[in-house]
Design a protein around this motif. Structure first.
Motif, PDB file in Angstrom:
ATOM      1  N   ARG A  67       0.863  -1.189   0.000  1.00 25.13           N
ATOM      2  CA  ARG A  67       0.000   0.000   0.000  1.00 25.13           C
ATOM      3  C   ARG A  67       0.895   1.233   0.000  1.00 25.13           C
ATOM      4  NH1 ARG A  67      -5.043  -1.491   0.063  1.00 25.13           N
ATOM      5  NH2 ARG A  67      -5.767  -3.369   1.141  1.00 25.13           N
ATOM      6  N   GLU A  68       0.750   2.047  -1.033  1.00 29.17           N
ATOM      7  CA  GLU A  68       1.589   3.237  -1.175  1.00 29.17           C
ATOM      8  C   GLU A  68       0.722   4.487  -1.052  1.00 29.17           C
ATOM      9  OE1 GLU A  68       5.302   4.914  -3.832  1.00 29.17           O
ATOM     10  OE2 GLU A  68       3.961   3.414  -4.708  1.00 29.17           O
ATOM     11  N   CYS A  69       1.098   5.351  -0.116  1.00 28.61           N
ATOM     12  CA  CYS A  69       0.315   6.546   0.201  1.00 28.61           C
ATOM     13  C   CYS A  69       1.073   7.803  -0.218  1.00 28.61           C
ATOM     14  CB  CYS A  69       0.034   6.622   1.705  1.00 28.61           C
ATOM     15  SG  CYS A  69      -0.672   5.114   2.405  1.00 28.61           S
ATOM     16  N   PHE A  70       0.343   8.748  -0.758  1.00 21.71           N
ATOM     17  CA  PHE A  70       0.886  10.064  -1.090  1.00 21.71           C
ATOM     18  C   PHE A  70       0.070  11.087  -0.310  1.00 21.71           C
ATOM     19  CE2 PHE A  70       2.142   7.309  -4.487  1.00 21.71           C
ATOM     20  CZ  PHE A  70       3.432   7.709  -4.790  1.00 21.71           C
ATOM     21  N   VAL A  71       0.744  11.804   0.595  1.00 23.35           N
ATOM     22  CA  VAL A  71       0.057  12.602   1.604  1.00 23.35           C
ATOM     23  C   VAL A  71       0.542  14.048   1.571  1.00 23.35           C
ATOM     24  CG1 VAL A  71      -0.332  12.894   4.088  1.00 23.35           C
ATOM     25  CG2 VAL A  71      -0.250  10.589   3.082  1.00 23.35           C
ATOM     26  N   VAL A  72      -0.421  14.983   1.614  1.00 30.20           N
ATOM     27  CA  VAL A  72      -0.132  16.406   1.787  1.00 30.20           C
ATOM     28  C   VAL A  72      -0.440  16.751   3.239  1.00 30.20           C
ATOM     29  CG1 VAL A  72      -0.698  18.754   1.087  1.00 30.20           C
ATOM     30  CG2 VAL A  72      -0.742  16.886  -0.607  1.00 30.20           C
ATOM     31  N   LEU A  73       0.537  17.307   3.945  1.00 35.39           N
ATOM     32  CA  LEU A  73       0.367  17.661   5.355  1.00 35.39           C
ATOM     33  C   LEU A  73      -0.302  19.024   5.506  1.00 35.39           C
ATOM     34  CD1 LEU A  73       3.852  16.612   6.775  1.00 35.39           C
ATOM     35  CD2 LEU A  73       1.675  15.462   7.202  1.00 35.39           C
ATOM     36  N   GLU A  74      -1.108  19.142   6.554  1.00 32.59           N
ATOM     37  CA  GLU A  74      -1.599  20.458   6.937  1.00 32.59           C
ATOM     38  C   GLU A  74      -0.436  21.275   7.506  1.00 32.59           C
ATOM     39  OE1 GLU A  74      -4.664  19.716   9.768  1.00 32.59           O
ATOM     40  OE2 GLU A  74      -6.202  19.314   8.230  1.00 32.59           O
ATOM     41  N   ASP A  75      -0.577  22.589   7.439  1.00 34.57           N
ATOM     42  CA  ASP A  75       0.462  23.456   7.996  1.00 34.57           C
ATOM     43  C   ASP A  75       0.668  23.140   9.475  1.00 34.57           C
ATOM     44  OD1 ASP A  75       0.746  24.714   5.576  1.00 34.57           O
ATOM     45  OD2 ASP A  75      -0.520  26.436   6.084  1.00 34.57           O
ATOM     46  N   GLY A  76       1.923  22.915   9.859  1.00 37.98           N
ATOM     47  CA  GLY A  76       2.251  22.660  11.255  1.00 37.98           C
ATOM     48  C   GLY A  76       2.142  21.220  11.682  1.00 37.98           C
ATOM     49  N   ALA A  77       1.649  20.336  10.810  1.00 36.33           N
ATOM     50  CA  ALA A  77       1.497  18.924  11.180  1.00 36.33           C
ATOM     51  C   ALA A  77       2.856  18.242  11.220  1.00 36.33           C
ATOM     52  CB  ALA A  77       0.576  18.211  10.204  1.00 36.33           C
ATOM     53  N   ASP A  78       3.007  17.290  12.146  1.00 36.26           N
ATOM     54  CA  ASP A  78       4.251  16.545  12.287  1.00 36.26           C
ATOM     55  C   ASP A  78       4.206  15.296  11.411  1.00 36.26           C
ATOM     56  OD1 ASP A  78       6.825  15.946  13.806  1.00 36.26           O
ATOM     57  OD2 ASP A  78       5.632  14.121  14.182  1.00 36.26           O
ATOM     58  N   ALA A  79       5.180  15.188  10.520  1.00 34.28           N
ATOM     59  CA  ALA A  79       5.169  14.101   9.541  1.00 34.28           C
ATOM     60  C   ALA A  79       5.224  12.729  10.202  1.00 34.28           C
ATOM     61  CB  ALA A  79       6.335  14.270   8.568  1.00 34.28           C
ATOM     62  N   GLU A  80       6.052  12.552  11.208  1.00 37.33           N
ATOM     63  CA  GLU A  80       6.197  11.240  11.819  1.00 37.33           C
ATOM     64  C   GLU A  80       4.947  10.833  12.589  1.00 37.33           C
ATOM     65  OE1 GLU A  80       8.464   8.923  11.223  1.00 37.33           O
ATOM     66  OE2 GLU A  80       9.042  10.415   9.718  1.00 37.33           O
ATOM     67  N   THR A  81       4.270  11.805  13.204  1.00 33.75           N
ATOM     68  CA  THR A  81       3.017  11.503  13.900  1.00 33.75           C
ATOM     69  C   THR A  81       1.963  11.036  12.908  1.00 33.75           C
ATOM     70  OG1 THR A  81       3.498  13.134  15.622  1.00 33.75           O
ATOM     71  CG2 THR A  81       1.195  12.450  15.371  1.00 33.75           C
ATOM     72  N   VAL A  82       1.892  11.711  11.762  1.00 34.62           N
ATOM     73  CA  VAL A  82       0.938  11.334  10.727  1.00 34.62           C
ATOM     74  C   VAL A  82       1.287   9.963  10.158  1.00 34.62           C
ATOM     75  CG1 VAL A  82       0.099  11.895   8.409  1.00 34.62           C
ATOM     76  CG2 VAL A  82       0.322  13.698  10.128  1.00 34.62           C
ATOM     77  N   ARG A  83       2.574   9.719   9.894  1.00 38.87           N
ATOM     78  CA  ARG A  83       2.999   8.427   9.353  1.00 38.87           C
ATOM     79  C   ARG A  83       2.617   7.288  10.307  1.00 38.87           C
ATOM     80  NH1 ARG A  83       7.181   7.541   5.831  1.00 38.87           N
ATOM     81  NH2 ARG A  83       8.100   9.567   6.348  1.00 38.87           N
ATOM     82  N   GLU A  84       2.849   7.472  11.589  1.00 38.06           N
ATOM     83  CA  GLU A  84       2.534   6.434  12.561  1.00 38.06           C
ATOM     84  C   GLU A  84       1.037   6.162  12.621  1.00 38.06           C
ATOM     85  OE1 GLU A  84       3.343   3.541  15.522  1.00 38.06           O
ATOM     86  OE2 GLU A  84       4.600   4.533  14.016  1.00 38.06           O
TER      87      GLU A  84
END
Length: 328
Positions: free
Chosen positions: A201-218
């Motif tokens: 499963r391959e995801c392509f994600v746009v983060l909201e301003d200020g969001a932490d990438a590792e928190t979102v990934r987890e």
């Protein structure tokens, strides 16, 4: 309405727009209206005469709708909307969280049965069309094993689940099947494959301003029913990249049954889909199922139903006589 089946759409994203298009190819149906949580002014129907309403108006329009097609997401929308709307209408939906289908059926069934409505759940191509092929393969080749491969393509349900993750501004998810695993099964093998060995499963994600990438990934890779059991790759990209490179909605897959009918005699059944538009094909299935639901309701077959409860002839606009003469 000249005797046509009056279809309404609840939710107007990609799937809802696909239902609009599908109805245009079914002359025994008419579009009674589009119902959305968005303001009516933000929705442009394919046909200018199509009425657009707020979801809160559904209850007062019950006598104007024969079948309501629910086009919300499986993660949050349908678990609430399915039982609520099955108490008011005949419904069709595409709830696709496989592990939770028994739980969802149990919630929808009493609502539909007590109100004497017919509610078809989990229609589409998987669950739905592929479900039929899995059951047929096992029935015809009881000594065997069934394998389902999805992709290569964009998953609507998984993409919707991604977009619900806190900190995600936009996202899509692609399911990639393992070619080596497919080839093993096509050759008549019965390998013992884990989900990780069958798909990526391959995801392509746009983060909201200020969001932490590792928190979102987890949050993504540990999401039950969606990503936790699979090898999942999360790529963070810009909104411009998402709009430019990830607009196509192709998908498809295979259901393969490998079995034996006598010692040394291998039989392989395969059904495949190659979809130029995932939501439009899913919508086409839902619209055909709406015809069946309308007919089943006329036969007083109330309660929640699945694709296994529908005789194939009820999906077709043709009469039984035409089917016998033309297709049997």
């Amino acid at each position: 309405m000249n005797g046509k089946i009056r279809i309404a759409i609840a939710g107007h994203g990609n799937l809802g727009r696909g239902v609009e298009a599908a109805i245009e190819h079914n002359p025994d149906m008419s579009l009674a209206g589009i119902y959305s949580r968005r303001p009516a002014g933000q929705i442009t129907p394919r046909q200018t005469e199509t009425p657009v309403h707020g979801m809160e108006q559904l209850r007062s329009h019950a006598d104007q709708i024969d079948v309501l097609i629910l086009c919300g997401g499986s993660k949050e929308d349908l678990p609430q909307q399915g039982p609520e709307l099955a108490a008011l209408f005949n419904t069709v939906d595409s709830f696709d969280t496989h592990a939770r289908i028994p739980e969802y059926f149990a919630a929808v069934d009493p609502a539909a049965r007590d109100s004497q409505h017919t509610a078809l759940i989990s229609a589409g191509w998987d669950p739905g069309v592929f479900s039929l092929n899995r059951a047929l393969g096992e029935a015809l080749l009881p000594d065997g094993a069934t394998y389902t491969f999805w992709g290569d393509g964009l998953s609507q349900g998984h993409s919707d689940a991604l977009r619900r993750v806190p900190g995600v501004a936009g996202a899509v998810q692609y399911t990639r099947p393992a070619k080596d695993a497919i080839n093993q099964v096509r050759k008549g093998g019965r390998p013992d494959l884990t989900p990780q060995q069958m798909h990526l499963r391959e995801c392509f994600v746009v983060l909201e301003d200020g969001a932490d990438a590792e928190t979102v990934r987890e949050a993504i890779v540990t999401m039950p029913h969606y990503f936790a059991d699979y090898e999942t790759v999360v790529n963070f990209i810009s909104a411009e990249e998402l709009a430019r490179d990830h607009r196509a909605m192709v998908h498809g897959g295979f259901v393969i049954r490998s079995g034996t009918t006598s010692p040394g005699t291998t039989q392989v059944m395969e059904y495949s889909l190659k979809l130029g538009s995932n939501p439009e094909f899913t919508a086409s299935v839902l619209v055909a199922c709406a015809r069946a639901v309308h007919r089943m309701h006329g036969l007083r077959q109330f309660g929640a139903k699945t694709i296994y409860d529908i005789p194939l002839g009820l999906l077709s606009p043709r009469s039984a006589e035409d089917l016998r003469a033309g297709f049997l």
